[in-house]
Every structure is written in structure tokens, then in C-alpha cells.
Design a protein around this motif. Structure first.
Motif, PDB file in Angstrom:
ATOM      1  N   PHE A  69      69.144 -88.183  56.516  1.00 55.74           N
ATOM      2  CA  PHE A  69      68.591 -86.926  56.009  1.00 55.74           C
ATOM      3  C   PHE A  69      67.417 -86.411  56.848  1.00 55.74           C
ATOM      4  CE2 PHE A  69      70.443 -89.135  52.330  1.00 55.74           C
ATOM      5  CZ  PHE A  69      71.402 -88.202  51.973  1.00 55.74           C
ATOM      6  N   ALA A  97      66.068 -89.577  48.880  1.00 59.28           N
ATOM      7  CA  ALA A  97      66.710 -89.393  50.179  1.00 59.28           C
ATOM      8  C   ALA A  97      65.681 -89.283  51.297  1.00 59.28           C
ATOM      9  CB  ALA A  97      67.588 -88.134  50.153  1.00 59.28           C
ATOM     10  N   THR A 105      70.217 -95.777  44.504  1.00 60.17           N
ATOM     11  CA  THR A 105      70.914 -95.018  45.533  1.00 60.17           C
ATOM     12  C   THR A 105      71.298 -93.637  45.020  1.00 60.17           C
ATOM     13  OG1 THR A 105      71.857 -97.072  46.350  1.00 60.17           O
ATOM     14  CG2 THR A 105      72.884 -95.035  47.091  1.00 60.17           C
ATOM     15  N   LEU A 108      75.233 -88.504  47.242  1.00 61.98           N
ATOM     16  CA  LEU A 108      75.131 -87.457  48.251  1.00 61.98           C
ATOM     17  C   LEU A 108      75.334 -86.077  47.642  1.00 61.98           C
ATOM     18  CD1 LEU A 108      74.936 -86.662  51.292  1.00 61.98           C
ATOM     19  CD2 LEU A 108      77.422 -86.831  51.354  1.00 61.98           C
ATOM     20  N   ILE A 111      72.268 -84.792  45.887  1.00 61.58           N
ATOM     21  CA  ILE A 111      71.309 -84.293  46.876  1.00 61.58           C
ATOM     22  C   ILE A 111      71.751 -82.926  47.384  1.00 61.58           C
ATOM     23  CG2 ILE A 111      70.310 -84.735  49.161  1.00 61.58           C
ATOM     24  CD1 ILE A 111      70.789 -87.765  48.538  1.00 61.58           C
ATOM     25  N   SER A 141      74.502 -87.449  57.187  1.00 62.92           N
ATOM     26  CA  SER A 141      74.197 -87.074  55.809  1.00 62.92           C
ATOM     27  C   SER A 141      73.750 -85.613  55.731  1.00 62.92           C
ATOM     28  CB  SER A 141      73.126 -88.006  55.228  1.00 62.92           C
ATOM     29  OG  SER A 141      72.053 -88.169  56.130  1.00 62.92           O
ATOM     30  N   ARG A 366      69.336 -94.932  49.916  1.00 66.13           N
ATOM     31  CA  ARG A 366      69.117 -93.496  50.063  1.00 66.13           C
ATOM     32  C   ARG A 366      70.431 -92.739  50.228  1.00 66.13           C
ATOM     33  NH1 ARG A 366      64.574 -93.383  54.689  1.00 66.13           N
ATOM     34  NH2 ARG A 366      64.864 -91.116  54.515  1.00 66.13           N
ATOM     35  N   GLY A 367      71.553 -93.456  50.162  1.00 67.43           N
ATOM     36  CA  GLY A 367      72.848 -92.791  50.185  1.00 67.43           C
ATOM     37  C   GLY A 367      73.374 -92.489  51.573  1.00 67.43           C
ATOM     38  N   SER A 368      72.790 -93.093  52.625  1.00 73.10           N
ATOM     39  CA  SER A 368      73.243 -92.822  53.988  1.00 73.10           C
ATOM     40  C   SER A 368      73.935 -94.067  54.536  1.00 73.10           C
ATOM     41  CB  SER A 368      72.066 -92.421  54.876  1.00 73.10           C
ATOM     42  OG  SER A 368      72.513 -92.012  56.140  1.00 73.10           O
TER      43      SER A 368
END
Length: 881
Positions: A69, A97, A105, A108, A111, A141, A366-368
Motif C-alpha cells: 500500500f 494497511a 489482517t 483488501l 480497504i 495492493s 496488512r493484507g499484502s
């Protein structure tokens, strides 16, 4: 200086700005390096600012592609205060993020929705123009979030304009190809740049080939040649430009060149970082400023063009790059430090590898996932203990599998194979290998090997993972052609898993593995299982209901609602496909169309191509049943086959044939319908499917009767009678009641009770009325025919309703055409929004559920109200009621 030779491109960009207050969108400028994309972005930025619009920028940097991000943070930082306007889940997702808070987490898509809402809030004050420089170098991301936003700004005053190089997948967005300048414009630009001798001018015009950057920069390189010196042999254009930049840098003092290398390798634009990493000597920067290689804007040091950065990095030796990374590692922030340290290390370094482990864990939170895979892969390279190297590679492979990157998974597994792994790791490796060895639609030839892995998981103390794996095996069974022995293996393995008999995932597994043998047991479980608020149970039991021919709208609706609330978009796309097909048979076609359209969009965004195809076929089938202008079942089936055949997904071809058959039947092409549907029932045909036959049975019986295939239809009925006896499947029960009546010659057969399947019931009424009319019982025939007409009208089945009217007219009763009501004027998405608004949801709540901004919801309602003749939400509630 105005842009030369770009009238067409500027006109396109200015047209987008002109309509922006009413209509948003996105446009990618595509072209080779130096072709003028940056200049056009600068021009559109100036024009937008002059019009009072808000311009937000982000720039892709090659070394930042591993920072989750990073590009989104750069974009939203000027409006970060707008996060306070978001609902808490969205605000927390963005903060997590950006690493500004410790949270679970973030999804995505949550976000992405938050980003859309932030930009929508900013756009309330003035239209927003998002300018993305070098989008091909953004982190994955950020690319996914911006793609999500760009697909949803049609009703927003938001325009996204990005520049990409060739080779970057534009995701199907509108593009403007930027070509080289024509001869006249090229000459004008070169003459405005430099005063050249005729022979040099001609040579540079030829070599630049209309590339604006070359026309500007090559004269700077030739100006350094001694008078009378012959021009050197030039390299290919892109390399030539980079060589020109590198040549400019080579004339700088050594200290300045070292400083530029540090800046080129830095994953940020901080001037202070670059200077601190280079002994904090500001004087070293002056020569680079004079050479126009860099500019200083406040506290930021920026290269004048990405090719300058590339040239300096490329010209540096490996030891020089290592030294620069080491210098940066000493001064940059913690989350970036580890990457520079890893780039500076030569040979094993377990301490740095451990830091990369932490970085991977943080990126995953963080979802990446792409960043996590990169961190674990580099950590494995730095590992000095083989077992740790193997564990890191395996974890990276698991995350790459979640990303859908099969190529990366195969490579990582290959590298991990010879390393020492513990028993659990070997089991997980076998699991991943089998996933790629068998694929989803490959039949059950490897069922025994797959079950062995599930048993190992169970023995190793992980029954939940074992059951999840078994459910995947059972799913393959349903979508392929297992023999009884394979089904028995799955059932025996399921019995060995230590879970309760009513465990939803176990029920789903039994339904998928053996819908005939265990169908009655599964259906009984579906009728007594309370699922309110339990999304996991609803998802699996809803799937089980579909597998055994006992479609449950309630279970699937519960799953859809729960997955929406949880933001689990991948599973939501799958549940929406199930909801669309369930609606085909249970008669809620408005809901089905809305679910199908949303399923297609979300499946494409989550890269679930098979589910996107299944959703498109459901949509085409529903349009055909409604008899509307959007129905083109042959085209939809053809498009599905073009996607499915190359990937070997032959079981889904049954849905393509079902869609073809329904379309042909609706148009009165009974023989074509019979040919298409018969393939689903023919063993050995690529479109054969044992259980989709249940879905197609009524349509095939109708097509057979009207194309003189009565005997074949009777054979099918005889084949399915014992299956119904064993399973008690409600769909089969309704289908066979209909089949017995239309194939028999006894009025009592038309009295069979059909509930829950309104289209089949209405068709039975139509067939009964037609049967009576043919026997000259005209008065008696009108009662079922009127009931059929009303039922078809209620469903919205225009074609079937017209057939009922034709039969009524033949019986001597006039029947007017159905008058479309206001609801017929709404699109499926508008219907979905209207129903949610009528249920009392606010625009924000509807937007959160449909992954749209609240402003977009408001725009839809603004169009919906006049169509329905209402002016308020209370009137809308009355209209829905």
C-alpha cells in the motif's frame, strides 16, 4: 512550453474533464518510455487545477513495489483527515494497511471500499482527478485498490488517469495509445530544443523516431562531443536514452554520483535520508541540479524522469549498489530498513532473514500477500539453516497459492523439495502439489492420494484442516465423474474425522461426495439445522442443498449476508453464483439477476474465472426465462466454451448447454433445445454431468415432447424414478411429477403437488389446460390456463405468459397482454438497491454491502424514484410492499 503534436490526446483528456462533474471514469495512457505520457499527465493536472478540481497524485517506484500500500499511502496522505468520515471498520482497515495501528489482517476489498468513500467525500467539495505516474511500478495492493475504485466511479465526479508502459495488464480499462510524434511535430520540438547542424539534426530526427524525450535529451548528449566529431553508433532507443542519462551522470563528481545512486535506490523521496546516507554533504548535490538530472521540492529529492533513476541504477556496479543499500539501511524507517539490508547482504545472514520473517508476518496482517511472499523468498535465500530455508519457502508457496500465482507456487515447491522438512510440512507440501497435479476438474483418478493427505492431517492432530481438505476432494467428485469406489473412499475418510455428525462442513462433504447415496440423510439435516447468524454453517449447508437438489434460498441468503458483513469477497462471489442459479429454479429472478451481475464483477476482481463464467451463464439463463432483450443464450454459451475448453473445465460445459437449451426452448426451437440439453444426459459427451441432469430434466422433457422424442423422454423418466426414491430430492420430485403428467394420458397425473418450484408448477398448469383444450373441454381448460397465466406474469416469464394467453384465446377467452409495471424498468442493481432502501438501510449501509460509495447509491436512488413514481423512502417501502 505547450505540448507539440498532441492535439488529439489533449482533446480526449479535456473531454473527460469537461464531463467530470456529472460522470467519472478512468483512462490509461500506454506507450513506450519517453513517449510523452508524463507530459500529458502534467497537462491534465494543470488543466484540472485551473478548473478548480482537486488533483491527487501517486507515483510508482520500482523499489517500492514490495512495500504494501505504498502507492495508496502516497495518494491518500494529503486527505488523510477524511478517514474520520468513514465507518470504523473501514477506517481501521486503512490505518492497518498503512501500518498506523495494530489490527487483524484487513480485507483488501474493505480497504478499497474505504478508499472509494474517502475520494467520494473529497469530491463533494470539488471533482477529483487522480493522476498515477508509472502505474506499472506501483505495489500490487495499490494497483488492486485503484482498479476497484476505477470500476465504480461512473456516477462519481472522480477521474483516474494513469500512465503505463507496454506489457502492463490494463485490466480491461479504457486506454489511449500514445504514439510517436509525426515528422512535422518532431521537427518542431527538436528545433525548439536545440540549434543543430543540418546533418546532426537529420540524424537525431531519424534516431529519435518521434520519441519526445529522445528529441529533448539526445541533443544534450551530442552537445558534449568535440566539434567535427562523428556521431557514435546508437543503441536501441530505450537503452539509448538510458545511456544518454548515464553519460550525463558520468561527468559528475564521484561524490555526486554516489549520492544519486543512493537516491535512485531509495524507496522514498526524502532528501534528508539521501543526504544522511551520504555523509550529509549538500554541496555534492549541486552538480546534479545543474545537470537537470534531479529537482528538489521542499524536503523531497525527485528524479526529473524515471529513466534517469533507471540509468543510474543500471550503470552502477554490484558492489556500488550493495554499499548504497547498506548506507540507506542505516537511516531509513524500520519497515523499509530490512529491504535495504537484505539487498546489501552477500551470503547467508540469519539475522536479516529473521527480520524478513517479521516483515512477511506484518505484510500478511496488512493484507499484502505479494509482499509477504517476496519477504519469505528473500529470507529463504539468506537462511543458513536448510530446515528454516525449507519452512520459509513452503510458507511462501502457501501464500502464493492464496494469491492464485500457480507459477510461483510450482517454483517455490521445487526449491523446497530437497530441503529437510518436518512431517507436518511434508503433508502441506503434498497438499499443494496435489492441488496442482489434479486441478479442480480433473476427475477422481487421484482420489486415493488426496484422501491419504487428509488422513495424515487428521493423524497429525489437525482434524479441521483434514475436513476442509476432504470437502475439496468431495467438491471435485461432484464436478467430475467418480466411480462408486472413489465415492466410498471419500465417505470412509469423512467418517474417520472426529467431528459431530451435524458439522456443516461434514454435511457439505457428504452431499458433494455422494448426493444419491447420502441425499436423503443430508436433506433431513437441512430441515432441522438452525443457522441464524452462523455464516460458516449457512455457506456449507447452502452448498449442500444445491448438491442434493434441495435448493434453499434461505441458507444461501444467510451465507451471502454473512459474507458481505465479514468482507470475504472471494467466498461471497461463489455464494452469489449459487444464489443466482438457485433463483433460476425457485423463481426469484430479480434477486437472481442482481446476484449474477454482482457475482460476475466480484469473480473477475478476485480472479475466479470459472465462477465468473458460471455467473454469466446464470444471467443469460435468467434473461431467457424473462424473455427480455438481454437474452442471447447461444452467444453466452459460446463465450463460456471459449474460456472453459482451454482450461480443461469440461464439467462446466453442462451449464453452457443448459443455458443454450433454456434459450432455445423459450424461443420455441424445440429440436435445437433437445439437441443442446441431450448432451448433458449423454455419458461420454464433454458436456455430460450426472447431477446437472437433475436441473435440466424438465426442460429436456418439454423439448423431447415437442420434437417427437417421446420414447427417449420415457426412458429418462424410468431412469430417474429410482434416484428419486433413494434421495427424495425436491427438485427431482417436481420434475418427475411434471414429466409423468405430460407423458401420460390421465388427468389425475396433473394433480401432483408441486411446491417451492413456481415455474415448474406454472408449466404443469399450462400443460393441464392445453391437455383439456385438446379434448374439447374448453370451459374446464380455462381454469388452469388462467392460473398459469397469472403465475407466469408474477414470475416475469414473458414468453411463457404469452403461451398461456394463446391457449386461452384458443379456448375462446380473450386475454390481454401483460402490461409491464414500473419495476420492469429497473436494472437488476437498481432493484437490489431499491429493496435494500425499502428495508430501511441507509445509503452508507447499502454501499458497504454492495461495495459502492454512498454517493453512488444516492445517484441510483435519484434515478430509481422517478421510475417508480415515488418521492420518498416511505413511498418506496409502500411500493415494495
Amino acid at each position: 512550453m505547450p505540448l507539440v503534436g498532441r492535439a488529439r490526446e489533449l482533446r480526449r483528456l479535456h473531454d473527460l474533464l469537461a464531463v467530470l462533474p456529472q460522470h467519472g471514469g478512468g483512462l490509461l495512457l500506454r506507450g513506450e518510455p519517453g513517449i510523452g505520457k508524463s507530459a500529458l499527465l502534467a497537462a491534465v493536472s494543470r488543466s484540472a487545477s485551473d478548473r478548480g478540481m482537486r488533483v491527487l497524485r501517486t507515483t510508482g517506484v520500482q523499489s517500492e513495489a514490495r512495500l504494501p500500500f505504498a502507492g495508496l499511502h502516497q495518494l491518500l496522505w494529503p486527505v488523510i483527515d477524511q478517514l474520520e468520515t468513514l465507518a470504523p471498520p473501514q477506517r481501521h482497515a486503512v490505518l492497518a494497511a498503512f501500518g498506523m495501528t495494530e489490527r487483524e489482517t484487513p480485507d483488501l476489498f474493505l480497504i478499497a471500499l474505504a478508499t472509494l468513500n474517502v475520494l467520494s467525500e473529497v469530491a463533494t467539495a470539488a471533482p477529483v482527478v487522480i493522476v498515477v505516474e508509472d502505474a506499472h511500478w506501483l505495489d500490487r495492493s495499490t494497483i488492486d485498490v485503484l482498479a476497484f475504485v476505477a470500476r465504480r466511479v461512473e456516477s462519481e465526479p472522480i477521474l483516474l488517469v494513469g500512465a503505463v508502459r507496454d506489457g502492463f495488464d490494463g485490466g480491461g480499462f479504457a486506454e489511449l495509445r500514445i504514439e510517436g510524434l509525426d515528422d512535422e511535430a518532431a521537427a518542431a520540438l527538436l528545433d525548439a530544443t536545440a540549434d543543430l547542424e543540418p546533418d546532426v539534426r537529420a540524424r537525431l530526427l531519424a534516431e529519435a523516431a518521434g520519441n519526445p524525450l529522445a528529441l529533448v535529451e539526445l541533443p544534450l548528449a551530442t552537445a558534449k562531443l568535440e566539434p567535427g566529431t562523428l556521431l557514435p553508433a546508437w543503441l536501441p532507443l530505450t537503452a539509448r536514452l538510458e545511456h544518454a542519462f548515464a553519460a550525463q551522470a558520468s561527468d559528475l563528481p564521484e561524490a555526486t554520483r554516489r549520492l544519486l545512486l543512493v537516491a535512485a535506490l531509495n524507496d522514498g523521496a526524502s532528501l534528508s535520508e539521501a543526504l544522511m546516507a551520504h555523509e550529509n554533504v549538500i554541496a555534492t548535490l549541486e552538480p546534479a541540479l545543474k545537470a537537470r538530472l534531479v529537482v528538489v521540492e521542499g524536503e523531497e529529492l525527485r528524479f526529473r524522469h524515471p529513466l534517469v533513476r533507471s540509468a543510474i541504477r543500471q550503470a552502477a556496479s554490484l558492489p556500488e549498489r550493495h554499499a548504497a543499500h547498506a548506507a540507506l539501511a542505516a537511516v531509513v524507517a524500520l519497515d523499509r530498513r530490512v529491504w535495504h539490508r537484505a539487498a546489501a547482504v552477500v551470503g547467508p545472514d540469519e539475522a536479516t532473514a529473521t527480520e524478513l520473517d517479521w516483515t512477511a508476518a506484518a505484510a500478511e496482517r496488512r493484507g499484502s500477500l505479494a509482499v509477504a511472499v517476496s519477504a519469505l523468498t528473500r529470507a529463504a535465500e539468506l537462511s543458513d539453516i536448510p530446515a528454516r530455508r525449507g519452512a520459509r519457502l513452503l510458507r511462501a508457496a502457501e501464500l502464493a497459492f492464496e494469491l492464485g500465482r500457480s507459477d510461483v507456487v510450482v517454483r517455490l515447491l521445487r526449491d523446497a523439495e530437497p530441503l529437510p522438512l518436518d512431517a507436518g510440512e511434508r503433508t502441506r507440501m503434498a497438499w499443494l502439489r496435489e492441488l496442482f497435479a489434479t486441478q479442480l476438474w480433473s476427475g477422481t483418478a487421484r482420489t486415493e492420494a488426496l484422501i491419504e493427505i487428509a488422513d495424515r492431517m487428521r493423524v497429525e492432530g489437525d482434524p479441521d484442516r483434514a475436513l476442509k481438505w476432504l470437502r475439496n476432494v468431495a467438491f471435485r467428485c461432484w464436478w467430475s465423474y467418480p466411480d462408486p469406489a472413489a465415492e466410498a473412499l471419500v465417505l470412509e475418510a469423512a467418517a474417520r474425522v472426529p467431528v459431530a455428525p451435524d458439522h456443516p462442513e461434514l454435511v457439505d462433504t457428504l452431499a458433494l461426495a455422494a448426493p444419491v447415496q447420502r441425499g436423503r440423510e443430508v436433506i433431513a439435516e437441512l430441515t432441522r439445522r438452525p443457522i441464524a447468524g452462523n455464516t460458516h454453517a449457512a455457506y456449507h449447508l447452502g452448498g449442500a442443498s444445491t448438491a442434493v437438489g434441495a435448493f434453499s434460498a434461505e441458507l444461501i441468503a444467510e451465507a451471502v449476508a454473512g459474507l458481505r458483513a465479514q468482507g470475504r469477497v472471494g467466498l461471497l462471489a461463489q455464494a452469489l453464483v449459487a444464489q443466482a442459479w438457485t433463483s433460476v429454479y425457485l423463481g426469484n429472478w430479480v434477486l437472481g439477476l442482481a446476484a449474477a451481475e454482482e457475482a460476475i464483477a466480484l469473480s473477475q476482481e478476485t480472479r475466479q474465472l470459472r465462477h465468473a463464467v458460471a455467473g454469466s451463464l446464470a444471467a443469460a439463463t435468467l434473461h431467457a426465462l424473462r424473455g427480455d432483450g438481454a437474452a442471447n443464450t447461444d452467444a453466452a454459451a459460446d463465450a463460456a466454451e471459449r474460456v472453459l475448453l482451454p482450461m480443461g473445465a469440461s464439467p462446466l460445459l453442462s451449464l453452457a448447454q443448459l443455458t443454450r437449451g433454456v434459450g432455445a426452448l423459450g424461443e420455441g426451437r424445440h429440436f435445437d433445445a433437445y439437441v443442446a440439453l441431450r448432451r448433458i444426459f449423454a455419458p461420454g459427451d464433454t458436456a455430460h454431468h450426472r447431477f446437472v441432469r437433475w436441473w435440466a430434466l424438465v426442460d429436456l422433457i418439454d423439448a423431447a415432447i415437442h420434437s417427437d422424442h417421446h420414447d427417449q423422454a420415457r426412458v429418462l423418466v424410468a431412469e430417474f424414478e429410482p434416484i428419486l426414491e433413494q434421495t427424495g430430492a425436491p427438485l427431482l420430485d417436481a420434475a418427475l411429477i411434471y414429466a409423468r403428467a405430460v407423458l401420460g394420458d390421465d388427468e389425475v397425473l396433473f394433480a401432483g403437488p408441486i411446491s417451492g418450484y413456481p415455474l415448474i408448477r406454472a408449466r404443469l398448469l399450462l400443460a393441464h389446460g392445453a391437455w383439456l383444450r385438446r379434448r374439447r373441454r374448453l370451459a374446464d381448460s380455462r381454469v388452469p390456463l388462467r392460473a398459469a397465466r397469472e403465475a407466469f406474469d408474477a414470475l416475469g416469464a414473458a414468453g411463457w405468459g404469452e403461451r398461456a394467453r394463446q391457449e386461452l384465446r384458443a379456448s375462446g377467452e380473450t386475454s390481454r397482454r401483460r402490461t409491464p409495471d414500473a419495476w420492469d424498468e429497473l436494472t437488476p442493481q437498481e432493484l437490489q438497491i431499491a429493496q435494500m432502501a425499502a428495508a430501511g438501510l441507509t445509503n452508507r449501509e447499502i454501499g458497504e454491502r454492495l461495495y459502492l460509495s454512498h454517493r453512488t447509491i444516492g445517484s441510483h436512488l435519484y434515478r430509481i424514484f422517478p421510475k417508480l413514481g415515488v418521492t420518498s423512502r416511505s413511498e418506496l417501502r409502500d411500493a415494495v410492499g
